[in-house]
Design a protein around this motif. Sequence first.
Motif, short mmCIF file in Angstrom:
data_model
loop_
_atom_site.label_atom_id
_atom_site.label_comp_id
_atom_site.label_asym_id
_atom_site.label_seq_id
_atom_site.Cartn_x
_atom_site.Cartn_y
_atom_site.Cartn_z
N CYS A 77 -1.96 -1.58 7.73
CA CYS A 77 -0.72 -2.06 7.12
C CYS A 77 0.32 -2.51 8.15
O CYS A 77 0.37 -2.00 9.27
CB CYS A 77 -0.12 -0.97 6.25
SG CYS A 77 -1.08 -0.65 4.76
N GLY A 116 3.34 -1.48 4.43
CA GLY A 116 3.25 -0.03 4.38
C GLY A 116 4.57 0.69 4.19
O GLY A 116 4.60 1.91 4.05
N CYS A 138 0.85 -1.20 0.00
CA CYS A 138 0.00 0.00 0.00
C CYS A 138 0.88 1.25 0.00
O CYS A 138 1.85 1.34 0.76
CB CYS A 138 -0.91 -0.02 1.23
SG CYS A 138 -1.79 1.51 1.54
N MET A 152 -1.27 -6.00 4.06
CA MET A 152 -0.66 -5.02 3.17
C MET A 152 0.57 -4.43 3.83
O MET A 152 0.55 -4.11 5.03
CB MET A 152 -1.65 -3.90 2.84
CG MET A 152 -2.76 -4.32 1.91
SD MET A 152 -2.16 -4.54 0.22
CE MET A 152 -3.66 -5.04 -0.61
#
Length: 559
Positions: free
Chosen positions: A435, A468, A194, A466
């Motif tokens: 994240c 980050g 992300c 996800m």
Amino acid sequence: MSENYLLKILKETASNSSFSIIPNGNKEFLLRKAITTYDFTGSLTVFSGKVASPDDKLYAEGFQMLSQTGGTFKNPENIGRCPDDEPPYSHKNRNPEYKEAYNFVIFKHDGLWHLLGFTSCEHYTGLFKIFKDGSLQIELLLEGKSFKCGEVIESEYFTILEGKNKADVLKEFASIINTHHTPLKVDHTPTGWCSWYCYYANLTEHAVYTNLDDMKLHDNLEYVQIDDGYQTHMGDWLTFTDKFPSGFERVVSDIIKAGKKPALWLAPFIASENSELFKKHPDWFATDYEGNLVSAEKITYGGWRDLNWYTLDFSKSEVITYIQNVFSYFHDRLNIKYFKLDACYWGAINGYKFSNGYSRIDNYREGLKAILSVVGKDSFVLGCNAPMWPSLGLVHAMRVSDDIQRTRFWIEHNAKETFSRQWMNKELWINDPDCLCLKNFENQIATEEDFNFHLCATLVSDGVLMLGDSLKELEPLDFNHIDKLIEVQKWDKSISYDDDFTHFVIKDNTSSRKIDVYFNWINMPITVKAKGNDLFTNLPVSKKEITIAPFSAKAVISE
């Protein structure tokens, strides 16, 4: 306190409020009221009485993602950062007489867990007022709808449950909810990268390509999530910034050509006053009850950038067509099949009036249905900053915690939010704990122990994964840890945990493997009994007891 006693309170309240109780199975009820003498709007009291002792522990949900309540009746504690009944989400300070919550409350009294909650959310929401003496008052909010004399009000479905084990009670609650709101099907839990937590709104084409190059080295990372920063204004989702000189379509196409899947962030329920959408179509937006066009900050928290925000009225066919065209472009033309919907709360703000007799719940759910009519057959839809119960059955996944920051406070804060909603994961939807971030960033500084805590919290959360960080910042050891998370994510497993979230057990249902995960929430070392190997280092745990540093965690795998 027995279930029969709670049912007795319900029947007494219904009688005093001129409700009829319609049983739906053994543990669920529908409440019905005929309006007989006057036009009516506002709220209806459906339950009122003393249910517990002041020192009894409780948990209660919020209307929206950032609101949760723990503690006791006498001393309720905010878990979420933005309670529904306090600024900035409320323009009024909290009433000192009671704490407000929504959807359900579960509390422990005389050795049993008791739950009172709404098992549906089609048109209305349930407000819970928690009093210090152990009393509860539950109201059905009619969300701005008016009823004429002679009309009938039917509540959302309501249940009373009890049991010795909190997890079992919550599992039964989820099962009943699913009879009204069938969870959307998902074949696997997504993984990927992300853009938000390393670029925020300053995302560029170069940043996407740089991280895409690194993702090519990792087959188990699927999605490249473009998280804000690509549009000119909130609402103008098809007008792209000049930060994508090759063209936004080209960037998305190159993600697919690289063997990865594009994912996209949008805030479909709002538009900025700077947007062309708002300037050209002010009649598409909700008004206050006097018919005035007002921005969200006049009613609730106004938003975080590109202000002022206005809420779309999805009772209007033109608005439905508009949002369907937006998602058709991304889904049909660009082949995007993952959508993170943010600022969803603004589609269900209390204080806006919607056309055609829509409640705020109707407005929000109709918006989601319009989006799903375009993308629902083969896409993954994630709700974020969303109203919780109004999202039931209409999202594949739900963010259940605040935005992550790389500090001890926020790592622990987000873990507590996520763990409090752990029971929802793969029952109501897939949880998104936000994240995973493993590297410090600008003014966000965490220690190695903090990151261990974060890594283990992500492991037991067992939800959307996800990354980050900028992928170039991650080292081979970091990717080894990430690979472990993804490996365990694929297990056919069960996860259990204690009520204070200090010990989680992940059991592989296909073998004798299990992982014990220990969290230390206090500022001194703790020792726990453990046997096996450290999940992330694969080093053997040689002693019968291991020490866990303050504010850290450890995962031990054994056969």
